[in-house]
Scaffold this active site. Structure first.
Site, short mmCIF file in Angstrom:
data_model
loop_
_atom_site.label_atom_id
_atom_site.label_comp_id
_atom_site.label_asym_id
_atom_site.label_seq_id
_atom_site.Cartn_x
_atom_site.Cartn_y
_atom_site.Cartn_z
N GLY A 39 0.84 -1.19 0.00
CA GLY A 39 0.00 0.00 0.00
C GLY A 39 0.87 1.23 0.00
O GLY A 39 1.81 1.36 0.81
N GLY A 41 0.44 4.38 0.86
CA GLY A 41 0.49 5.20 2.07
C GLY A 41 1.31 4.56 3.17
O GLY A 41 2.13 5.22 3.81
N ASN A 43 3.67 2.23 2.87
CA ASN A 43 5.09 2.25 2.49
C ASN A 43 5.71 3.61 2.75
O ASN A 43 6.84 3.71 3.26
CB ASN A 43 5.23 1.91 1.01
CG ASN A 43 4.81 0.49 0.67
OD1 ASN A 43 4.70 -0.36 1.53
ND2 ASN A 43 4.57 0.25 -0.61
N GLU A 139 -4.45 5.81 -3.91
CA GLU A 139 -5.05 4.49 -3.80
C GLU A 139 -6.25 4.49 -2.86
O GLU A 139 -6.77 3.44 -2.50
CB GLU A 139 -4.01 3.47 -3.32
CG GLU A 139 -3.05 3.04 -4.40
CD GLU A 139 -2.02 2.04 -3.92
OE1 GLU A 139 -1.43 1.36 -4.76
OE2 GLU A 139 -1.79 1.95 -2.69
N ASN A 183 5.51 9.95 -11.95
CA ASN A 183 6.45 9.41 -12.91
C ASN A 183 6.02 9.89 -14.30
O ASN A 183 5.08 10.69 -14.43
CB ASN A 183 6.56 7.88 -12.81
CG ASN A 183 5.23 7.18 -13.11
OD1 ASN A 183 4.35 7.70 -13.79
ND2 ASN A 183 5.09 5.96 -12.59
N GLY A 222 12.92 6.80 -13.28
CA GLY A 222 13.66 5.57 -13.07
C GLY A 222 15.15 5.78 -13.26
O GLY A 222 15.75 6.67 -12.67
N ASP A 224 16.68 7.11 -15.54
CA ASP A 224 17.05 8.33 -16.25
C ASP A 224 17.02 9.58 -15.38
O ASP A 224 17.16 10.69 -15.89
CB ASP A 224 16.12 8.53 -17.46
CG ASP A 224 16.35 7.47 -18.52
OD1 ASP A 224 17.50 7.04 -18.69
OD2 ASP A 224 15.38 7.07 -19.18
N ASP A 253 7.35 4.91 -3.88
CA ASP A 253 6.88 5.27 -2.54
C ASP A 253 8.04 5.74 -1.68
O ASP A 253 7.93 6.72 -0.92
CB ASP A 253 6.21 4.07 -1.86
CG ASP A 253 5.01 3.56 -2.64
OD1 ASP A 253 4.42 4.36 -3.40
OD2 ASP A 253 4.68 2.38 -2.49
#
Length: 320
Positions: A39, A41, A43, A139, A183, A222, A224, A253
């Site tokens: 989850g 939040g 994490n 989420e 992202n 990621g 990059d 997260d």
């Protein structure tokens, strides 16, 4: 000690490491199974606590063994959690397929999280008001997430929205968001673009999103790097090279939580992004999420980043 208030999800991650993703109708053997806490939040709350923050956490869980296990986790991690316990729904579960490259695919059943309401946020408004920064992800029901950033912003608390999973949001929410951490796919969706067809470079996506929202943008890419866009311009920070990549689950997260802690401690956005990139790089080199989330001592034991250069992409903008 800085104070971080998190409003978001808890769920159990059911992870299957697979040789490849099966095609429709195919049964594929050779997988390795594990289950663990997840989850976004939760994490983020655990990561912020491991980095030394005083953390409060609002979420919802079912009246089941998974919900009980979650509460033991938060107690062990020093997270002051205020879960809404829902009797008629199960704790959220996510099924995660992880390929040998570390790439992952996730399917989620929201369960108890669907029962979280804006009224529950109001009941915990004191935590939001007392925090140095409030972290909210998507989420949970969108009206709950929007209300959380509104309540925190009205109390004078800095707000950070992690727009994952990305979805259409009410335009008015952006007046209450100080920092956003998408992202590339999420940034395109927030801008109303087709992420599969968008050919906008990251710097342009970050600039457009900042112009659209007014928020400071920390756009993760990621391997990059990270592009930062705010009122001073646009700058790209090279990726912190991981010693290996075994599982990217939870790295976003960890990045968001680390950025929130750094910002609450007074770091500027570029410094916060650089620190968060180190944390994310640490996580992708380890299996599963909770075991991978580092403390500051863990970070100190690893080699310094091989890439730590900031490239200014705005004429006349900042260079660090």
């Amino acid at each position: 000690m800085v104070r971080v208030a998190v409003v978001g999800s808890y769920g159990v991650g059911l992870t299957m490491r697979v040789p490849r993703v099966p095609v429709a109708g195919e049964t594929l053997s050779g997988g390795e199974f594990a289950s663990g806490h997840g989850g976004k939040g939760s994490n983020q709350a655990v990561q912020a606590a491991r980095l030394g923050a005083d953390v409060t956490f609002l979420t919802a869980v079912g009246d089941d063994t998974m919900g009980e296990s979650a509460q033991r986790l938060w107690a062990d991690e020093g997270v002051a959690a205020h879960p809404v316990v829902v009797g008629e729904a199960a704790t959220m579960a996510g099924v995660i397929l992880v390929e040998p490259s570390g790439e992952n695919r996730i399917v989620i059943a929201s369960g108890a999280l669907d029962h979280l309401t804006p009224e529950h946020v109001d009941e915990q408004s004191g935590d939001l008001a007392a925090a140095d920064i409030a972290v909210v992800s998507l989420e949970i029901p969108v009206e709950v997430a929007v209300h959380a950033v509104e309540v925190a912003h009205a109390a004078g608390t800095r707000t950070l929205l992690n727009p994952a999973p990305a979805m259409s949001l009410p335009g008015g929410v952006w007046t209450h968001v100080d920092v956003v951490t998408p992202n590339l796919t999420e940034a395109a969706i927030l801008l109303g673009l087709d992420p599969a067809a968008s050919d906008h470079p990251p710097e342009e996506l970050a600039r457009l999103l900042h112009e659209r929202t007014g928020a400071t943008v920390l756009l993760t890419q990621g391997g990059d790097g990270v592009t930062v866009a705010d009122d001073t311009g646009v700058a790209t920070i090279d990726a912190v090279r991981a010693d290996r990549v075994v599982d990217t689950t939870g790295a976003g997260d960890a990045f968001t939580a680390a950025a929130a802690v750094a910002l609450a401690e007074g770091a500027d956005p570029i410094a916060a992004a650089r620190f968060a990139a180190r944390v994310g790089s640490y996580v992708v080199g380890r299996h599963e999420v909770i075991p991978a989330l580092p403390t500051r001592a863990d970070l100190a034991r690893v080699t310094e980043p091989l890439h730590d250069r900031t490239t200014d992409t705005t004429p006349g903008g900042p260079s660090t």
